[in-house]
Scaffold this motif. Structure first.
Motif, short mmCIF file in Angstrom:
data_model
loop_
_atom_site.label_atom_id
_atom_site.label_comp_id
_atom_site.label_asym_id
_atom_site.label_seq_id
_atom_site.Cartn_x
_atom_site.Cartn_y
_atom_site.Cartn_z
N GLY A 12 53.06 72.31 -26.87
CA GLY A 12 53.83 71.68 -25.80
C GLY A 12 54.98 72.50 -25.32
N ILE A 13 55.52 73.35 -26.17
CA ILE A 13 56.65 74.17 -25.74
C ILE A 13 56.28 75.07 -24.58
CG2 ILE A 13 56.25 76.12 -27.29
CD1 ILE A 13 59.22 76.29 -27.73
N VAL A 14 55.00 75.35 -24.42
CA VAL A 14 54.59 76.26 -23.37
C VAL A 14 53.61 75.67 -22.36
CG1 VAL A 14 55.01 78.35 -24.68
CG2 VAL A 14 52.86 77.17 -24.97
N THR A 15 53.22 74.44 -22.55
CA THR A 15 52.32 73.85 -21.56
C THR A 15 53.03 72.89 -20.63
OG1 THR A 15 51.73 72.01 -23.01
CG2 THR A 15 50.36 73.99 -23.14
N THR A 27 61.48 61.81 -15.67
CA THR A 27 62.75 61.35 -15.10
C THR A 27 63.86 61.37 -16.12
OG1 THR A 27 61.56 59.93 -13.54
CG2 THR A 27 63.89 59.44 -13.93
N ALA A 28 63.60 60.86 -17.31
CA ALA A 28 64.62 60.85 -18.35
C ALA A 28 65.02 62.26 -18.72
CB ALA A 28 64.09 60.11 -19.59
N GLN A 29 64.05 63.17 -18.71
CA GLN A 29 64.35 64.56 -19.06
C GLN A 29 65.24 65.21 -18.02
OE1 GLN A 29 63.75 65.15 -22.12
NE2 GLN A 29 62.83 63.13 -21.92
N ARG A 30 64.96 64.93 -16.76
CA ARG A 30 65.79 65.51 -15.72
C ARG A 30 67.24 65.06 -15.86
NH1 ARG A 30 61.46 64.70 -10.77
NH2 ARG A 30 60.31 66.63 -11.14
N ASN A 253 56.57 69.91 -14.76
CA ASN A 253 57.36 69.28 -15.83
C ASN A 253 58.40 70.25 -16.39
OD1 ASN A 253 55.86 66.65 -16.12
ND2 ASN A 253 54.18 68.06 -16.52
N ARG A 254 59.04 71.00 -15.51
CA ARG A 254 59.97 72.04 -15.95
C ARG A 254 61.08 71.48 -16.82
NH1 ARG A 254 58.97 75.63 -17.58
NH2 ARG A 254 61.06 76.51 -17.43
N ASP A 255 61.62 70.32 -16.47
CA ASP A 255 62.73 69.79 -17.25
C ASP A 255 62.29 69.38 -18.64
OD1 ASP A 255 64.62 70.12 -15.21
OD2 ASP A 255 63.99 68.27 -14.25
N LEU A 260 62.21 70.64 -24.44
CA LEU A 260 61.41 70.92 -25.63
C LEU A 260 61.70 72.33 -26.14
CD1 LEU A 260 59.38 69.70 -27.51
CD2 LEU A 260 57.55 70.56 -26.07
N THR A 261 61.89 73.27 -25.22
CA THR A 261 62.27 74.63 -25.62
C THR A 261 63.58 74.60 -26.38
OG1 THR A 261 61.15 75.59 -23.70
CG2 THR A 261 62.81 76.94 -24.77
#
Length: 391
Positions: A12-15, A27-30, A253-255, A260-261
């Motif tokens: 997931g860190i890269v997908t 939305t929550a991540q943004r 899903n950049r945010d 996750l990164t």
């Protein structure tokens, strides 16, 4: 976290697709990303706050041809006639820029160490060692190195690449090898392939957030790596055949990917947003096909039998006690086999310890380089190795 969860988390860190699901919605991540980056913005306005990643000059830049035709990008700093050559091997999805703070902190006479506070006192101290030659390279299919042929993204090929860099950058004389994560695994693989090289040429080994095996034996058994785990195989096949699907997931899903990164790379709450941005940029610049190609060799990695090849060689182990990618117990197992090795644990630090806690990492690596230099200069014993190696 379950074994399957670790696989999904790592992928997931890269997908981005898994990343979005893991954090419960974009939305929550943004909102979280914007809040964090706003808090960090003021820090970047302070003089000298910009770390200048990728802006450090090199004394020499060239490429090394691996035996299967891959061209490895190499950058050097330090004098050509330095008595010690130090070669840095980075981790999965990264590039040589991940050693930014080591490149800054270890260059120059005395391995870049600042003068002691009591330098003006007429005390008796041994002279500072001369500058080492620092060699940084991008793994195959990473950074500025060229792509590996199909089926050549394995730990054996990574070890072969490391040997090619050694043969080109330092064909004679003592060498110190420093590896982070996958780079450390390549060092162990090379030790298994060529123990004589380690006995005769390697003056020191630095292992940063790495392990002789990626998974515990019980996890290896559950994954059925030998037979080809279906989940790993699916990720590899889909990523290789349909990279556009994964790349769209990353883009949309950049945010989520950014968060996750940050979560998998770092641990401290006050980690600089610039560090997270740079790590995110390195990971995002690695093609999905490349990430997928390396998954099987990472999960199947097991070179525990090669660890004793480092016995008698000055070894420094640096680990973060909050490393979610390569847990601390992997480093502790290496230390158990190598009781003479020094292990340094960065409290509260994650997988990117050399960036999250560069002062602790650099201090530990300076001690390693000093021990290596002392061994090279010893009048008897190990110093005889260098005459056999052509010094």
């Amino acid at each position: 976290m379950s074994t399957v969860g670790r696989i999904l988390g790592t992928a997931g860190i890269v997908t981005g697709v898994v990343g979005a699901a893991a954090f419960g919605g974009v939305t929550a991540q943004r909102m979280a990303v914007r809040k964090y980056q706003a808090a960090q913005a003021a820090l970047l306005t302070e003089p000298g706050a910009d770390p200048g990643f990728e802006a450090l000059p090199s004394d020499r830049t060239y490429s090394v041809d691996s035996w299967d035709g891959v061209a490895l990008h190499v950058e050097e700093i330090g004098p050509l006639d330095a008595p010690l050559t130090v070669i840095f091997a980075h981790g999965w999805t990264l590039r040589l820029g991940s050693w930014h703070y080591q490149r800054l902190g270890l260059a120059g006479p005395g391995f870049g160490a600042p003068p002691p506070a009591d330098a003006a006192r007429p005390a008796r101290r041994r002279a500072a060692p001369p500058a080492a030659r620092l060699v940084f390279y991008d793994h195959r299919s990473h950074g500025k190195s060229t792509r590996a042929p199909e089926g050549h993204s394995t730990m054996d090929y990574l070890a072969s690449d490391l040997r090619s860099v050694i043969d080109t950058a330092a064909p004679t004389g003592p060498v110190v090898l420093i590896g982070h994560s996958m780079g450390g695994m390549a060092i162990f693989t090379l030790a298994a392939q060529d123990p004589d090289l380690f006995a005769e040429r390697i003056a020191g080994v630095g292992l940063v957030c790495t392990g002789a095996t990626y998974l515990k034996p019980s996890e290896l058994s559950k994954l059925l790596i030998v037979g080809g785990n279906p989940l790993v195989r699916v990720i590899k096949e889909v990523g290789s055949r349909y990279p556009a699907i994964f790349e769209r997931g990353r883009s949309s899903n950049r945010d989520a990917v950014w968060m996750l990164t940050r979560s998998l790379g770092f641990s401290r709450k006050d980690v600089s947003g610039a560090l997270v941005d740079y790590l995110d940029e390195m990971v995002s610049a690695t093609p999905v096909e490349v990430i997928a190609e390396f998954l099987p060799t990472l999960f199947a990695h097991d070179q525990t039998a090669a660890v004793p090849a480092l016995a008698g060689i000055p070894t420094m182990i640096v680990a973060g006690d909050q490393d979610r990618m390569t847990p601390l117990d992997r480093s502790e197992r290496i230390a158990e086999v190598l009781p003479e090795a020094e292990i340094v644990v960065a409290q509260g630090s994650g997988h990117m310890t050399m960036m999250e806690d560069p002062e602790l990492t650099n201090d530990a690596l300076r001690r390693l380089l000093q021990r290596a230099a002392d061994g090279v200069n010893a009048p008897r014993g190990r110093s005889a190795r260098w005459s056999r190696a052509g010094r």
